[in-house]
Design an enzyme around this catalytic site. Structure first.
Site, PDB file in Angstrom:
ATOM      1  N   LYS A 186      20.254  11.979 -39.991  1.00 24.04           N
ATOM      2  CA  LYS A 186      19.598  11.737 -42.151  1.00 24.04           C
ATOM      3  C   LYS A 186      20.757  11.754 -41.975  1.00 24.04           C
ATOM      4  O   LYS A 186      21.552  10.346 -42.520  1.00 24.04           O
ATOM      5  CB  LYS A 186      18.749  12.324 -42.582  1.00 24.04           C
ATOM      6  CG  LYS A 186      17.677  12.692 -41.613  1.00 24.04           C
ATOM      7  CD  LYS A 186      16.353  11.535 -42.022  1.00 24.04           C
ATOM      8  CE  LYS A 186      14.819  11.189 -41.162  1.00 24.04           C
ATOM      9  NZ  LYS A 186      14.467  12.537 -41.229  1.00 24.04           N
ATOM     10  N   ARG A 244      22.939  11.349 -18.278  1.00 23.00           N
ATOM     11  CA  ARG A 244      22.213  11.721 -18.607  1.00 23.00           C
ATOM     12  C   ARG A 244      22.520  13.111 -19.059  1.00 23.00           C
ATOM     13  O   ARG A 244      22.327  14.322 -19.403  1.00 23.00           O
ATOM     14  CB  ARG A 244      21.178  12.144 -18.398  1.00 23.00           C
ATOM     15  CG  ARG A 244      19.502  13.042 -18.125  1.00 23.00           C
ATOM     16  CD  ARG A 244      18.606  12.288 -17.719  1.00 23.00           C
ATOM     17  NE  ARG A 244      18.256  12.079 -16.418  1.00 23.00           N
ATOM     18  CZ  ARG A 244      18.778  12.712 -15.296  1.00 23.00           C
ATOM     19  NH1 ARG A 244      18.173  14.212 -15.681  1.00 23.00           N
ATOM     20  NH2 ARG A 244      17.995  11.847 -14.045  1.00 23.00           N
ATOM     21  N   ASP A 285      14.155  24.206 -39.229  1.00 22.79           N
ATOM     22  CA  ASP A 285      14.318  22.954 -39.516  1.00 22.79           C
ATOM     23  C   ASP A 285      15.785  22.991 -40.401  1.00 22.79           C
ATOM     24  O   ASP A 285      15.142  22.935 -41.892  1.00 22.79           O
ATOM     25  CB  ASP A 285      13.133  21.792 -39.697  1.00 22.79           C
ATOM     26  CG  ASP A 285      13.782  20.252 -39.918  1.00 22.79           C
ATOM     27  OD1 ASP A 285      14.997  20.042 -39.810  1.00 22.79           O
ATOM     28  OD2 ASP A 285      13.218  19.818 -39.594  1.00 22.79           O
ATOM     29  N   TYR A 331       7.347  18.982 -42.292  1.00 22.25           N
ATOM     30  CA  TYR A 331       7.459  17.333 -42.292  1.00 22.25           C
ATOM     31  C   TYR A 331       5.829  16.793 -41.709  1.00 22.25           C
ATOM     32  O   TYR A 331       6.182  17.777 -40.420  1.00 22.25           O
ATOM     33  CB  TYR A 331       8.830  17.155 -41.312  1.00 22.25           C
ATOM     34  CG  TYR A 331       9.558  15.674 -40.947  1.00 22.25           C
ATOM     35  CD1 TYR A 331       9.561  14.876 -41.470  1.00 22.25           C
ATOM     36  CD2 TYR A 331       9.067  15.578 -39.424  1.00 22.25           C
ATOM     37  CE1 TYR A 331       9.956  13.582 -41.911  1.00 22.25           C
ATOM     38  CE2 TYR A 331       9.296  14.081 -39.278  1.00 22.25           C
ATOM     39  CZ  TYR A 331       9.603  13.024 -40.137  1.00 22.25           C
ATOM     40  OH  TYR A 331       9.805  11.842 -39.449  1.00 22.25           O
TER      41      TYR A 331
HETATM   42  C1  LIG Z   1      13.352  12.737 -40.254  1.00 22.45           C
HETATM   43  C2  LIG Z   1      12.709  14.577 -40.200  1.00 22.45           C
HETATM   44  C3  LIG Z   1      12.538  14.418 -39.167  1.00 22.45           C
HETATM   45  C4  LIG Z   1      12.112  13.765 -37.348  1.00 22.45           C
HETATM   46  O1  LIG Z   1      13.104  13.811 -37.196  1.00 22.45           O
HETATM   47  P1  LIG Z   1      13.379  12.020 -36.245  1.00 22.45           P
HETATM   48  O2  LIG Z   1      15.169  11.607 -36.433  1.00 22.45           O
HETATM   49  O3  LIG Z   1      13.065  10.883 -37.053  1.00 22.45           O
HETATM   50  O4  LIG Z   1      12.549  12.472 -35.052  1.00 22.45           O
HETATM   51  C5  LIG Z   1      12.339  15.917 -38.363  1.00 22.45           C
HETATM   52  N1  LIG Z   1      12.482  16.808 -39.740  1.00 22.45           N
HETATM   53  C6  LIG Z   1      12.799  16.432 -40.595  1.00 22.45           C
HETATM   54  C7  LIG Z   1      13.061  17.688 -42.327  1.00 22.45           C
HETATM   55  C8  LIG Z   1      12.941  15.694 -40.884  1.00 22.45           C
HETATM   56  O5  LIG Z   1      13.441  14.538 -41.998  1.00 22.45           O
END
Ligand SMILES: *Cc1c(COP(=O)(O)O)cnc(C)c1O
Length: 379
Positions: free
Chosen positions: A200, A51, A175, A103
């Site tokens: 992603k 962890r 982000d 998001y």
């Molecule tokens: C998918 C996404 C998230 C969240 O991420 P997860 O891996 O699904 O928890 C946050 N911000 C953006 C822009 C995203 O596309």
């Protein structure tokens, strides 16, 4: 030990790792929750308990930090866990500015979890800097930027917003999931914190959930690291291994995806059944110049298209596509399409006729032919 051990003991000792000095080219997956302590109490590496840290996680944290021009990166078990860590680093009573088409799960997280912890929030259209300035309050601690935004592809001027934040003793977090460090480096533009859903583009193959936070400042780093280790939303070694594999081809993939996206956007923009195509790489995008300045090396592989027609006509077109799979998420090698409004629910500001497209690495001719067919009236 003189006596021969019994079956149960052999079962344990005989399967112990004997190959710690072997030299595999590909990093092994370190499925160990704990690490051997030397007789004097010291550890051979910095690894004590998984962890707190483990080799697979250390590899992606070092890699992502370098790629994002940051000093420290912290990996999480999802993008949302990474986002939560940033919110958890604030104090009760703090105020946050979020983009109005952020998001949607982040907005929900704020509404349903962090408001109870006495964080307050205002939603702002950050494509206009005046809105950001007016929304600042004495207790504003964080301005959260998503550029391009999801799913309307609005851009925000990261350098300018970071400056506004700093003039008001607030931090600026970005982000950067949609562009990745291949196309945009928010820390270099003045932001304090970068967040990714590594689910992603970093993962890139739609097979792993992950997130990370990247920072330069030592104090912020310490706070995020504490939250990472003590809250414990850490990624498993196998997940880190998948992200590391993804990183190796990240640039190749996203450059190809972005090239495909531009060509598809240009095709869709000129199609009579399309009301509007939202893509920062198009000259018609209201912030095309900002995109060129801020996203130096490319426009990304996400776009949205508004269909001339009803909601059911819009979803029917999506259903007719053969190479664009109907699924949520983005950033994988395969192209996806999604009717965002039906995912985001009743209160969503997303137009009913919007389809969000994540462009993959398939051949562009096939992708365009697929849309041509789906948009044709007579089949
Ligand atoms: C998918 C996404 C998230 C969240 O991420 P997860 O891996 O699904 O928890 C946050 N911000 C953006 C822009 C995203 O596309």
């Amino acid at each position: 030990m003189k006596t021969k051990p019994k079956f149960e003991t052999i079962a344990i000792k005989s399967t112990e790792n004997k190959y710690t000095d072997s030299a595999p080219v590909s990093t092994p997956i370190y499925l160990s929750s704990t690490y051997i302590r030397n007789n004097d109490g010291s550890y051979t590496n910095d690894f004590v308990y998984s962890r707190a840290n483990n080799p697979n996680r250390a590899i992606i944290e070092e890699s992502i930090a370098i790629l994002e021009n940051g000093k420290h990166a912290f990996a999480f078990s999802s993008g949302m866990a990474a986002v939560s860590a940033v919110f958890q680093s604030l104090k009760s009573g703090d105020h946050i500015l979020l983009p109005d088409d952020i998001y949607y799960a982040i907005k929900k997280l704020m509404e349903e979890v962090f408001k109870r912890w006495n964080l307050s929030v205002d939603l702002v259209d950050m494509s206009n800097l005046e809105n950001v300035k007016t929304a600042i309050k004495p207790n504003t601690a964080l301005i959260w930027v998503e550029s391009p935004s999801n799913p309307q592809l609005k851009l925000s001027d990261i350098a300018a917003i970071a400056e506004i934040a700093h003039q008001n003793n607030a931090l600026c977090a970005v982000d950067n999931t949609w562009l990745t460090p291949v196309f945009q480096n928010p820390l270099a533009l003045g932001a304090d914190i970068v967040v990714h859903s590594t689910t992603k583009y970093f993962g890139g193959h739609s097979d792993v959930i992950g997130g990370c936070v990247v920072v330069n400042d030592e104090k912020i780093a310490e706070k995020i690291k504490n939250i990472q280790i003590l809250s414990g939303a850490v990624p498993a070694p196998f997940d880190c291994w998948l992200i590391a594999r993804g990183i190796q081809t990240l640039k190749l993939r996203v450059k190809k995806q972005s090239k495909n996206a531009l060509k598809l956007a240009q095709y869709l923009e000129n199609h009579p059944r399309v009301e509007k195509t939202l893509y920062p790489g198009l000259q018609s995008h209201p912030q095309h110049l900002l995109a060129k300045k801020q996203q130096k090396k490319g426009f990304g592989a996400m776009l949205s298209v508004l269909i001339k027609g009803s909601e059911s006509e819009t979803t029917a077109i999506a259903a007719k596509l053969a190479y664009f799979t109907l699924a949520t998420s983005l950033g994988g090698v395969e192209s996806l399409v999604e009717h965002r409004k039906s995912v985001e629910g009743e209160n969503s500001p997303t137009p009913y006729n919007l389809l969000r497209i994540s462009v993959g690495i398939e051949h562009i001719d096939d992708l365009i032919a697929d849309w041509k067919n789906a948009l044709s009236m007579n089949n």
